[in-house]
Design an enzyme around this catalytic site. Structure first.
Site, PDB file in Angstrom:
ATOM      1  N   HIS A 169       0.841  -1.198   0.000  1.00 30.68           N
ATOM      2  CA  HIS A 169       0.000   0.000   0.000  1.00 30.68           C
ATOM      3  C   HIS A 169       0.877   1.249   0.000  1.00 30.68           C
ATOM      4  CE1 HIS A 169      -3.436  -2.555   1.843  1.00 30.68           C
ATOM      5  NE2 HIS A 169      -3.608  -2.424   0.538  1.00 30.68           N
ATOM      6  N   GLU A 195       1.763   3.377   3.050  1.00 32.96           N
ATOM      7  CA  GLU A 195       2.434   2.624   4.101  1.00 32.96           C
ATOM      8  C   GLU A 195       3.935   2.493   3.798  1.00 32.96           C
ATOM      9  OE1 GLU A 195       0.194  -1.009   4.464  1.00 32.96           O
ATOM     10  OE2 GLU A 195      -1.655   0.047   4.973  1.00 32.96           O
ATOM     11  N   HIS A 250       2.679  -4.201   6.841  1.00 26.38           N
ATOM     12  CA  HIS A 250       1.722  -3.128   6.575  1.00 26.38           C
ATOM     13  C   HIS A 250       1.701  -2.196   7.781  1.00 26.38           C
ATOM     14  CE1 HIS A 250      -0.484  -4.777   2.941  1.00 26.38           C
ATOM     15  NE2 HIS A 250       0.194  -5.845   3.332  1.00 26.38           N
ATOM     16  N   GLU A 252       0.922  -5.531  11.104  1.00 27.05           N
ATOM     17  CA  GLU A 252       0.454  -4.143  11.063  1.00 27.05           C
ATOM     18  C   GLU A 252       1.322  -3.312  12.011  1.00 27.05           C
ATOM     19  OE1 GLU A 252      -1.722  -2.984   9.028  1.00 27.05           O
ATOM     20  OE2 GLU A 252      -2.805  -4.750   8.315  1.00 27.05           O
TER      21      GLU A 252
END
Length: 386
Positions: A150, A153, A296, A355
């Protein structure tokens, strides 16, 4: 650093001289296939040259004019003194807006100083930027990690590159890193890393729309006419690369807006339409990876299951990663079509989505130090459990 082989030299000799594990010197010189020959150029990892009179004088605490009076000093070509200096600090400059140019600058420095780090291109982005894979290690167990699926990110790429830098430096020094003897992991694991899956998107977030048409006009249109791309997650065509994989892609496509290219969440009109996703799928299909870890942001969580396809050993691994990082292990989330989902479903092997950090994307660089600390423990735990 490079030197010239003399008669009788061996890689083992260089390992003793420079206090570098012999296998790292061997792996830094793939062009030497049947033993050293006199005159061959040999790369020594973990060293840089002291390349000016001023730098050498400073290290010796002597005036430059004294060095120039030493016997043989005038034989030094062009005023340089190519003497070795052991690298003791990072060569990667991670704490900055980390666009594709920053990545390539750091990859160049990393491979130059640690030539046992292997580099290759596995594909290209929509705009033709190379998708670079780095490989480290000689072990039979193959582990893959990646970042910046992404666009907003991008801090994940900076963290990954800093991890590789510290890992390489610890390898050369045969040091323990956070209590782990990493040379054991080098011998056990071949690590594959794609630090930036979505370079076009990262550049869009950090540098604004490209000059190339029709991509410039199209991406501004997709963004509603705004030139603020800070929240953009997709690739340059408005396709979310982490919604592109054939693991219940149809469910994800049917139940969620948007239904056309967008800054985020659009899975494309079919799975694996985008060159970046195709390249990552091809890498997984050829890589025989025992485990994959996709970085991420944000939430300080580790997702580790998919539809019951995860193998029994996946839980012990995620618990080790969670304990080392302070992150929470989460088995299932209501999501499909991700890279990790597809890997687990296809190969029934361990796959993890990490994450990093907490807050609102894009996470600020002020979080880098804390994210890096947590990530280092997680990274080492993953290699230990591979």
């Amino acid at each position: 650093m490079h030197l010239q082989a003399w008669p009788g030299d061996t890689f083992e000799t260089y390992g003793r001289w420079f206090s570098v594990p012999t296998e790292l010197i061997i792996d830094s010189n793939p062009h030497v296939e049947e033993g050293l020959r006199p005159g061959q150029t040999v790369a020594i990892p973990g060293y840089a040259p002291i390349d000016t009179w001023e730098a050498l004088a400073d290290r010796l605490s002597l005036p430059t004019k004294v060095l120039r009076r030493l016997p043989g000093a005038m034989a030094v070509i062009n005023g340089t003194a190519p003497l070795p200096k052991r690298i003791s600090s990072p060569v990667v400059r991670s704490v900055r807006p980390y666009d594709f140019a920053a990545l390539m600058e750091d990859i160049t420095a990393l491979v130059c100083h640690y030539p046992f780090v292997r580099q290759r291109t596995i594909g290209h982005s929509v705009l033709g930027l190379p998708l670079v894979e780095l490989q480290i290690g000689r072990g039979p167990v193959r582990v893959h990690m990646n970042g910046s699926f992404h666009a907003n990110e991008w801090i994940t790429t900076a963290v990954i590159m800093a991890l590789i830098d510290e890992y390489a430096r610890a390898l050369v020094n045969d040091d323990e890193l956070a209590g782990h003897r990493v040379l054991d992991y080098y011998r056990k694991v071949t690590l594959s890393v794609v630090p930036m899956v979505n370079p076009d998107g990262v550049n869009l977030v950090l540098n604004g729309p490209p000059e190339e048409e029709p991509h410039r006009s199209e991406v501004v249109c997709i963004n509603g006419g705004s030139l603020d791309f800070s929240q953009w997650k997709a690739n340059i065509r408005g396709v979310d690369l982490n919604n592109q994989f054939p693991s219940n892609w149809e469910i994800e496509q049917a139940r969620k807006p948007p239904k056309a290219p967008a800054p985020r969440d659009f899975p494309g009109f079919a799975p694996l339409t985008e060159p970046e996703a195709k390249a990552m799928a091809a890498l997984a299909e050829s890589g025989d990876f025992a485990m994959v870890v996709a970085f991420h942001t944000q939430g300080k969580e580790i997702y580790w299951g998919y539809e019951g396809f995860e193998p029994p050993e996946a839980e012990a691994t995620v618990q080790a990663m969670a304990e080392a990082s302070g992150y929470q292990a989460v088995r299932y989330i209501d999501s499909h079509a991700g890279y990790r989902d597809w890997f687990i479903q296809t190969w029934k092997r361990r796959g993890y989505t990490v994450e990093l950090g907490e807050g609102v994307n894009p996470l600020p660089l002020s979080q880098f130090a804390r994210i890096y600390r947590d990530s280092l423990g997680l990274f080492l735990a993953a290699l230990k459990m591979a």
